[in-house]
Motif scaffolding. Structure first.
Motif, PDB file in Angstrom:
ATOM      1  N   PRO A  25      -5.041 -10.212  -6.612  1.00  0.00           N
ATOM      2  CA  PRO A  25      -4.842  -9.172  -5.342  1.00  0.00           C
ATOM      3  C   PRO A  25      -3.683  -9.712  -4.835  1.00  0.00           C
ATOM      4  N   SER A  27      -0.444 -11.103  -2.744  1.00  0.00           N
ATOM      5  CA  SER A  27      -0.622 -12.186  -2.430  1.00  0.00           C
ATOM      6  C   SER A  27      -0.122 -12.137  -0.484  1.00  0.00           C
ATOM      7  N   ARG A  32      -2.408  -6.646   0.872  1.00  0.00           N
ATOM      8  CA  ARG A  32      -3.879  -6.524   0.662  1.00  0.00           C
ATOM      9  C   ARG A  32      -4.589  -5.573   1.406  1.00  0.00           C
TER      10      ARG A  32
END
Ligand SMILES: Cc1cc2nc3c(=O)[nH]c(=O)nc-3n(C[C@H](O)[C@H](O)[C@H](O)COP(=O)(O)O)c2cc1C
Length: 432
Positions: A25, A27, A32
């Motif tokens: 995912p 960083s 995110r």
């Protein structure tokens, strides 16, 4: 497992392997969060997780039983879309742009005025204006803004700037705001006329909401669950009204009420008209005759709005009010709509029913709470991609080609059956 099955499974290993997505995912925590938000409702849920409850409720809440907001949201579910011939749309560019008061903008969306924006995120109105500028849509700075008229005008690559006016008790101060906005290049004046007193925001009273916050021990626990928000607050300038000083004692909210609870009369639109040399839009109209009167008093446009349900409770849904207002003002003024716009398809419906563009408030504030400036940009992008996709499915290659026959609006069931916030559509109740 039978031998045959085992052989097939072994043969399928490369196929199964190709299905695995082993990418990590993002960083960056904001990437995110935003990466998971496909809709404005997703942004709302993300916002709810990021900020303390009283802040979320200040933005998300409405007045009284919250029925005006529920009705405005529900109205968009009564839209029926009627596609035309959809030939050869896949490779076509869809022209989302519209002209508003002589200036072309990227799509029929305006970021509406919201006071106290730095509550949602410490970058506040600056972040919203920058996101609007990069997306090519106008931004409306509110009278009770927490970044000043001058600071917003001074950003690099500012958007088309609109200024929202509450006529304050002190007319000299009101005039000063107008003159400063004009001097800084704000192009359109949005005069809000539905706020003689503040709405009855019950979530705020229950939460003991005040500005600045007064945090009781139980509230400290609640705050501790939002370390990111706390860090931003303690490392940035204290929240304050930025465009004018507030005299007196008590919290900022009650001091603002003392000067903003207005003796303004509807016919004073003519006075504002005299004082503002540029497009004038009257916001907070729900009635065709009043819309006509505003135009006769000098308005160049009206916003069909119930203030996102934050003022008078149990009003008509804005989408239901739109058609009669459009008919009443005819070609003499532009008609805008706000309250409850959450989808690109909602924008298309409002335009097809006669609106020049829509304003949004909470959608970009959800984005701001969830991810600052990038979150606002994400919210705008949700509208842009949603509108583009919707128009393709309707068989329309330009916003300018949307017409009334593309949508019909079923009559409101609420004319016979009462609705309360607890019976409101699922899409607005999902965050408790
Ligand atoms: C937190 C918040 C603050 C607002 N402040 C103002 C304001 O200062 N002036 C104004 O005219 N409208 C204000 N509004 C109303 C918006 O301009 C707009 O009418 C409303 O948000 C539209 O509904 P929506 O939030 O469903 O898009 C505010 C709305 C919110 C959510």
């Amino acid at each position: 497992m039978a031998m045959k099955d085992l052989r097939t499974a072994v043969r399928n290993v490369p196929y199964v392997w190709s299905m695995l997505d082993l990418r990590l995912p993002p960083s960056d925590p904001v990437d995110r969060v935003l990466g998971k938000c496909q809709t404005i409702e997703d942004l709302r849920v993300a916002a709810r997780a990021r900020v303390p409850r009283p802040v979320f409720d200040f933005v998300d809440g409405a007045a009284g039983t919250e029925c005006s907001l529920a009705r405005s949201l529900e109205a968009f579910d009564r839209v029926y879309n009627h596609p035309g011939p959809v030939d050869a749309m896949s490779g076509t560019d869809v022209d989302l742009s519209v002209e508003v008061f002589g200036r072309r903008q990227a799509m029929p969306l305006v970021l509406g005025p919201t006071g106290f924006t730095r509550l949602a995120h410490t970058d506040g109105e600056l972040a919203v204006a920058r996101a609007a500028g990069s997306a090519g849509v106008p931004y409306t700075l509110s009278t009770p803004a927490t970044c000043s008229i001058e600071a917003i005008a001074g950003i690099e690559a500012p958007p088309d700037l609109w200024f929202q006016l509450y006529v304050l008790r002190d007319r000299a101060l009101t005039l000063d705001l107008l003159q400063r906005a004009k001097a800084e290049g704000y192009r359109v004046l949005v005069l809000t006329v539905d706020t003689p007193v503040a709405g009855d925001r019950r979530r705020d009273s229950r939460n003991g909401f005040s500005i600045p916050a007064r945090i009781r021990p139980a509230g400290m626990l609640q705050m501790a669950r939002h370390p990111g928000w706390i860090k931003d607050v303690v490392t940035s300038a204290p929240l304050d009204l930025a465009s004018f000083p507030l005299a007196g004692q008590g919290d900022m909210w009650s001091r603002l009420k003392a000067i903003a609870d207005s003796d303004f009369g509807f016919d004073e639109i003519a006075w504002v008209r005299e004082m503002w040399d540029g497009p004038l839009v009257v916001k907070g109209i729900l009635d065709a005759q009043l819309a006509r009167r505003a135009v006769d008093l000098g308005a160049d446009g009206v916003v069909v709005s119930n203030h996102g349900g934050r003022q008078l409770d149990r009003t008509i849904a804005t989408l239901d009010a739109l058609g009669p207002v459009v008919d009443a003002v005819g070609a003499d003024a532009s008609v805008f709509l706000d309250s409850g716009v959450r989808e690109g398809a909602d924008v298309a419906a409002a335009v097809a029913l006669g609106a020049t563009a829509v304003l949004v408030g909470r959608p970009y504030l959800y984005g701001l709470m969830a991810g600052g400036q990038r979150g606002v940009r994400h919210a705008i992008e949700i509208f842009r991609t949603g509108l583009d996709h919707h128009l393709r499915l309707l068989g329309v290659d330009a916003v300018a080609k949307l017409e009334r026959h593309h949508v019909s609006l079923a009559p409101s069931p609420l004319t016979t059956v009462g609705v309360t916030a607890s019976s409101a559509p699922a899409r607005i109740r999902s965050v408790g």
